[in-house]
Structures are given as structure tokens and as C-alpha cells.
Design a protein around this motif. Structure first.
Motif, PDB file in Angstrom:
ATOM      1  N   ASP A  45      -7.726  16.336  -8.074  1.00  0.00           N
ATOM      2  CA  ASP A  45      -6.893  16.168  -9.176  1.00  0.00           C
ATOM      3  C   ASP A  45      -7.290  14.819  -9.698  1.00  0.00           C
ATOM      4  O   ASP A  45      -7.265  13.741  -8.784  1.00  0.00           O
ATOM      5  N   GLN A  46      -7.458  14.600 -11.002  1.00  0.00           N
ATOM      6  CA  GLN A  46      -8.061  13.343 -11.570  1.00  0.00           C
ATOM      7  C   GLN A  46      -7.001  12.674 -12.138  1.00  0.00           C
ATOM      8  O   GLN A  46      -7.335  11.313 -12.547  1.00  0.00           O
ATOM      9  N   THR A  47      -5.855  13.080 -12.113  1.00  0.00           N
ATOM     10  CA  THR A  47      -4.687  12.352 -12.994  1.00  0.00           C
ATOM     11  C   THR A  47      -4.793  11.023 -12.429  1.00  0.00           C
ATOM     12  O   THR A  47      -4.542  10.623 -11.189  1.00  0.00           O
ATOM     13  N   ARG A  77       3.996   7.508 -16.407  1.00  0.00           N
ATOM     14  CA  ARG A  77       3.858   6.189 -16.070  1.00  0.00           C
ATOM     15  C   ARG A  77       2.682   5.913 -15.534  1.00  0.00           C
ATOM     16  O   ARG A  77       2.449   4.520 -15.203  1.00  0.00           O
ATOM     17  N   GLY A  78       1.709   6.666 -15.238  1.00  0.00           N
ATOM     18  CA  GLY A  78       0.368   5.984 -14.977  1.00  0.00           C
ATOM     19  C   GLY A  78       0.392   5.740 -13.236  1.00  0.00           C
ATOM     20  O   GLY A  78      -0.328   5.144 -12.760  1.00  0.00           O
ATOM     21  N   ILE A  79       1.721   6.147 -12.414  1.00  0.00           N
ATOM     22  CA  ILE A  79       1.657   6.030 -11.115  1.00  0.00           C
ATOM     23  C   ILE A  79       1.244   7.007 -10.170  1.00  0.00           C
ATOM     24  O   ILE A  79       1.967   8.236 -10.201  1.00  0.00           O
ATOM     25  N   PRO A  80       0.487   6.820  -9.269  1.00  0.00           N
ATOM     26  CA  PRO A  80       0.230   7.954  -8.122  1.00  0.00           C
ATOM     27  C   PRO A  80       0.897   8.052  -7.295  1.00  0.00           C
ATOM     28  O   PRO A  80       1.772   7.224  -6.856  1.00  0.00           O
ATOM     29  N   LEU A  81       1.166   9.466  -6.687  1.00  0.00           N
ATOM     30  CA  LEU A  81       1.966   9.597  -5.714  1.00  0.00           C
ATOM     31  C   LEU A  81       1.438   9.882  -4.174  1.00  0.00           C
ATOM     32  O   LEU A  81       0.278  10.610  -3.995  1.00  0.00           O
ATOM     33  N   ILE A  82       1.991   9.143  -3.296  1.00  0.00           N
ATOM     34  CA  ILE A  82       1.405   9.353  -1.677  1.00  0.00           C
ATOM     35  C   ILE A  82       2.536  10.202  -1.068  1.00  0.00           C
ATOM     36  O   ILE A  82       3.370  10.335  -0.965  1.00  0.00           O
ATOM     37  N   VAL A  91      -1.081  18.138  -0.583  1.00  0.00           N
ATOM     38  CA  VAL A  91      -2.122  17.825  -1.265  1.00  0.00           C
ATOM     39  C   VAL A  91      -2.166  18.860  -2.423  1.00  0.00           C
ATOM     40  O   VAL A  91      -2.133  18.553  -3.750  1.00  0.00           O
ATOM     41  N   ARG A  92      -2.068  20.155  -2.038  1.00  0.00           N
ATOM     42  CA  ARG A  92      -1.991  21.186  -3.119  1.00  0.00           C
ATOM     43  C   ARG A  92      -0.692  21.191  -4.069  1.00  0.00           C
ATOM     44  O   ARG A  92      -1.112  21.404  -5.496  1.00  0.00           O
ATOM     45  N   ALA A  93       0.177  20.762  -3.482  1.00  0.00           N
ATOM     46  CA  ALA A  93       1.496  20.522  -4.541  1.00  0.00           C
ATOM     47  C   ALA A  93       1.281  19.336  -5.674  1.00  0.00           C
ATOM     48  O   ALA A  93       1.914  19.046  -6.315  1.00  0.00           O
ATOM     49  N   GLY A  94       0.497  18.312  -5.031  1.00  0.00           N
ATOM     50  CA  GLY A  94       0.369  17.175  -5.878  1.00  0.00           C
ATOM     51  C   GLY A  94       0.279  15.647  -5.295  1.00  0.00           C
ATOM     52  O   GLY A  94       0.012  14.800  -6.023  1.00  0.00           O
ATOM     53  N   ALA A  95       0.165  15.603  -4.052  1.00  0.00           N
ATOM     54  CA  ALA A  95       0.227  14.121  -3.314  1.00  0.00           C
ATOM     55  C   ALA A  95      -1.161  13.677  -3.821  1.00  0.00           C
ATOM     56  O   ALA A  95      -2.288  14.594  -3.730  1.00  0.00           O
ATOM     57  N   GLN A  96      -1.614  12.655  -4.150  1.00  0.00           N
ATOM     58  CA  GLN A  96      -2.891  12.160  -4.763  1.00  0.00           C
ATOM     59  C   GLN A  96      -3.479  11.229  -3.723  1.00  0.00           C
ATOM     60  O   GLN A  96      -4.476  10.697  -3.919  1.00  0.00           O
ATOM     61  N   PRO A 117      -7.800  10.305  -0.869  1.00  0.00           N
ATOM     62  CA  PRO A 117      -8.097   9.195   0.093  1.00  0.00           C
ATOM     63  C   PRO A 117      -7.097   9.120   1.059  1.00  0.00           C
ATOM     64  O   PRO A 117      -5.663   9.558   0.751  1.00  0.00           O
ATOM     65  N   VAL A 118      -7.158   8.536   2.342  1.00  0.00           N
ATOM     66  CA  VAL A 118      -6.367   8.757   3.558  1.00  0.00           C
ATOM     67  C   VAL A 118      -6.163   7.234   3.952  1.00  0.00           C
ATOM     68  O   VAL A 118      -7.025   6.543   4.192  1.00  0.00           O
ATOM     69  N   ILE A 119      -4.991   7.102   4.318  1.00  0.00           N
ATOM     70  CA  ILE A 119      -4.538   5.604   5.044  1.00  0.00           C
ATOM     71  C   ILE A 119      -4.177   5.925   6.583  1.00  0.00           C
ATOM     72  O   ILE A 119      -3.174   6.965   6.773  1.00  0.00           O
ATOM     73  N   TYR A 120      -4.140   5.463   7.453  1.00  0.00           N
ATOM     74  CA  TYR A 120      -4.073   5.456   8.803  1.00  0.00           C
ATOM     75  C   TYR A 120      -3.261   4.218   9.173  1.00  0.00           C
ATOM     76  O   TYR A 120      -4.020   3.253   9.178  1.00  0.00           O
ATOM     77  N   PHE A 121      -2.059   4.324   9.613  1.00  0.00           N
ATOM     78  CA  PHE A 121      -1.030   3.098   9.893  1.00  0.00           C
ATOM     79  C   PHE A 121      -0.687   3.175  11.298  1.00  0.00           C
ATOM     80  O   PHE A 121      -0.172   4.279  11.610  1.00  0.00           O
TER      81      PHE A 121
END
Ligand code: CP3
Length: 362
Positions: free
Chosen positions: A14-16, A150-155, A210-215, A253-257
Motif C-alpha cells: 500500500d503506497q498511501t 490527513r496524511g497520517i499513517p497507521l501502526i 496489514v491486509r486490513a490497512g496497517a502501514q 516496515p517493522v519496529i521491535y521494542f
């Protein structure tokens, strides 16, 4: 018991809002400014959150997409944050596996039938998450409709196997994780099966998100810092590594915390996520040196500093930005979640200050 199968191909990319500051920094490319978001950015420090939660349980809010979407949007409307994180919890999958979870006000999560024996591990289900947690995916779709313009991505996010196992075995939060470690040492085969069950359900769940839209996605291993390097490598790293490799194949992209992970950072970084989250204990530049070449870092303001006078808060934000040194791949965040006592004015001020200080002219 059904086992989620890995599908043959990753979801279409998804390129949004690909050029948003957050997704640009996640690629370790030069962003228009250092992106800022905060773990637990929707929460009790906000009066609008407290109002919406009044008379409703945590699980009811998570399981009602309209409510989850509205809570997710609260900090987006209040502040200039660069990313949204879905309102949910890392413990949401536990009831679908057969664990009786409740969030008890003022106490935290409680599990009535915690895992005590190997037979308890074998009783846990690994159901297909599209069927057991459809509300999460529906919440993601709803939130994306509001975020995209709004141009804001979703985690999206999951807990990591160790951190979820710690709740499943302790039955609640802990300071020392005695029960978890006792089980891990005494029942290594059952422990490995438990890690494997979490690996399977969490990989499937994040794929559905991710399939539902998590970017972008974050894997929360909040309490893994309680382990020695030896125990991390022996008991936790193998399943976590397999999970992270699967998640890396999802095309986002993935963050490990984790927290308290200074000693584990080289091992955590070796899983090869785009970004590693660091708490406030080490200076950001020292933590960054422990990562892989080219890896980004997320952090690392002590959340308590948001309760300090602006003079001290500003000084420490400046210090962190100096440690980051303008290198691409820094995502400004707290080192652990925002606290209920956090003044909203300080949250707003830090976000705007980081943007102003790091804005690339021209
Ligand atoms: O970050 C966000 O804003 C997204 C939503 C989110 C929540 N929990 C909402 C929540 C996320 C990403 C989490 C992750 C989570 N949940 C973690 C990993 C991050 C961390 O803090 O280490 C952990 C360990 C949990 C488990 C959990 N959930 C605990 C220990 C508690 C109780 C502690 C507390 O602050 O009350 C929760 C409840 C919870 N999850 C709240 C929120 C906003 C507070 C409950 C409430 O509002 O009544």
C-alpha cells in the motif's frame, strides 16, 4: 484447533502516505522533519479518553470498531503527531486462545485461569484471527478512512511471545517474573510449545492487520529485558526470530521494542527489523551503536520527563536530538508508554518543538 496457514504471497504493498515523515524515516530516508508519535498516545491523560471510557470496559472499547476508531483518532485530533497507533492491547489475543482476561481498573490485566502446567499449554487454542478478532481489522479499516485524508499513517501491533507468555503464566503484571522463569527452566519443552503457539497466532494476526490497512507494525516485547542474554538466546530468540522474519515478509516496515534491554540490543537488532525501540536508560547514540548498520532507532525520552518543567524537558529533548545528530532513521518517541499523569500541554509542546528543531529548510 485450526492452525493459521501462511498464504503464498505477501499482501500487496500500500503506497498511501508513503512520503509522510514517519514512513520516510522508517525507510531511513531523509524526512521533512523528525517524526514523533508516543506509545499509549491515546489514554487516561486525555479527558476525552476518560469521558469515552466512562462506564465502558477496556475490552468493550477494543471490540467495538466505532469506539476503537474514535479513541485512536483522539490524539490525532489533539496533537500534530506523525503516526496513529490502533487503540487495542497486546493481550487481546489471549481470550481467543482460552485465557480469561479482564482489565481491572487500578490494578491492570488479570487472567483467572493462568498457565501453571504443560497440560495448560496444550489446552491453548491457536484459532484463525480473522474469525476470532474481526473487530481489530474492522477498526483498522475505519481508522484508515479518517487518517488517509490527513496524511497520517497507521501502526498495527502485536505483543512478542515472551511478553505475552509472561502475562499468561503470571496471570498479571510482575516486577520479577518468577513464575515465568520457573516455568521456562523447569518445563523447557512445554515452554517451546508455548512460544510456538504465540509465534503462530501473532504472525497470523499481524498479517491480517496489514491486509486490513496497517502501514507499519510494532512488536512489543516490553518485559524481555528481564532475561539474561543467555536465556534470551536459548528460550526466546528462536520463536521471536521466526515470527519477526514472517512479519518482515508482509511488505510494511517493522519496529521491535522492549524496555531495560541495553544488554539485549545487539541480539534484538540482529533480527533485522527496520527500526529498534530503545528506552531512556542509555543515551540514544550509545543505543544506536548497538544496532545493525543502517537500522533506525525509536525513542527515547523518559515518559516521566513529560511531567517536568519545560526548562528541563526542553533541555532533554535537545539532548536526544543532539545524540540523534540529524541522522535519517530516528523516530522520536518516549522510551515507554505515556503515563496517566502526563499534562497534555507538554505533549503538544514536545511534538511541535521536535518538528521545529528538525525541519529541513527549502
Ligand atoms: O499505544 C497506544 O496508544 C495503543 C494502545 C495500546 C494499549 N496498550 C492501550 C491500553 C497499546 C499499544 C498497548 C500495549 C500494551 N498493553 C503493552 C506493551 C506496551 C507497554 O506498555 O509495555 C502492555 C505490556 C500491555 C498490557 C497492559 N494493558 C497493561 C499492563 C495495562 C494496565 C496498565 C495501565 O496503564 O493501566 C493495560 C491497559 C491499557 N492498555 C490501557 C490502555 C490505554 C489503560 C487502561 C485504561 O484506560 O483503563
Amino acid at each position: 484447533m485450526t492452525h493459521p496457514q501462511r498464504p503464498p504471497s505477501a499482501p500487496a504493498v500500500d503506497q498511501t502516505n508513503r512520503d509522510s515523515a514517519f514512513l520516510t524515516a522508517m525507510r531511513r530516508e531523509r524526512a521533512p522533519h523528525t517524526p514523533v508519535w508516543f506509545m499509549r498516545q491515546a489514554g487516561r491523560y486525555m479527558p476525552e479518553y476518560r469521558a469515552l471510557r466512562a462506564g465502558r470496559s477496556m475490552l468493550e472499547c477494543i471490540r467495538t470498531p466505532d469506539l476503537a476508531a474514535e479513541i485512536t483518532m483522539q490524539p490525532i485530533k489533539a496533537f500534530n503527531v506523525d503516526a496513529a497507533i490502533l487503540f487495542n492491547d497486546i493481550l487481546t489475543p489471549l481470550p481467543t486462545m482460552g485465557l480469561d482476561l479482564d482489565f481491572v481498573g487500578g490494578v491492570g490485566p488479570q487472567i483467572a485461569n493462568r498457565i501453571e502446567t504443560p497440560a495448560d499449554v496444550d489446552r491453548l487454542g491457536v484459532p484463525a484471527t480473522a474469525e476470532t478478532m474481526p473487530y481489530t481489522m474492522e477498526s483498522i479499516r475505519l481508522v484508515r478512512q479518517q487518517l488517509d485524508p490527513r496524511g497520517i499513517p497507521l501502526i498495527g501491533f502485536i505483543g512478542a511471545p515472551f511478553t505475552l507468555a509472561s502475562y499468561a503464566i503470571e496471570g498479571k503484571g510482575s516486577k520479577t517474573y518468577d513464575r515465568t522463569k520457573r516455568f521456562m527452566y523447569a518445563e523447557p519443552a512445554a515452554w517451546a510449545r508455548l512460544m510456538g503457539k504465540f509465534e503462530a497466532i501473532l504472525g497470523d494476526y499481524l498479517e491480517q492487520q496489514v491486509r486490513a490497512g496497517a502501514q507499519a507494525v510494532q512488536v512489543f516485547d516490553s518485559w524481555v529485558g528481564m532475561l539474561s542474554v543467555h536465556d534470551y538466546r536459548t528460550f526466546v530468540k528462536p520463536a521471536t526470530d521466526r515470527l519477526v522474519q514472517r512479519v518482515k515478509g508482509l511488505g510494511v516496515p517493522v519496529i521491535y521494542f522492549g524496555t531495560g534491554t541495553q544488554h539485549l540490543l545487539p541480539d534484538m537488532a540482529s533480527l533485522g527489523t527496520d527500526v529498534v525501540g530503545a528506552d531512556w536508560r542509555l543515551p540514544l547514540d550509545e543505543a544506536w551503536k548497538l544496532l545493525q548498520p543502517g537500522q533506525g532507532i525509536q525513542g527515547n525520552l523518559d515518559p516521566l520527563l513529560l511531567q517536568a518543567p519545560w526548562r528541563e524537558l526542553k533541555h532533554q529533548v535537545d539532548r536526544i536530538l543532539a545524540e540523534a545528530g540529524g541522522r535519517p532513521g530516528h523516530i522520536f518517541n518516549v522510551g515507554h508508554g505515556l503515563l496517566p499523569e502526563t499534562p497534555m500541554d507538554n505533549v503538544a509542546r514536545v511534538i511541535d518543538y521536535v518538528h521545529e528543531r528538525t525541519a529541513k529548510g527549502g
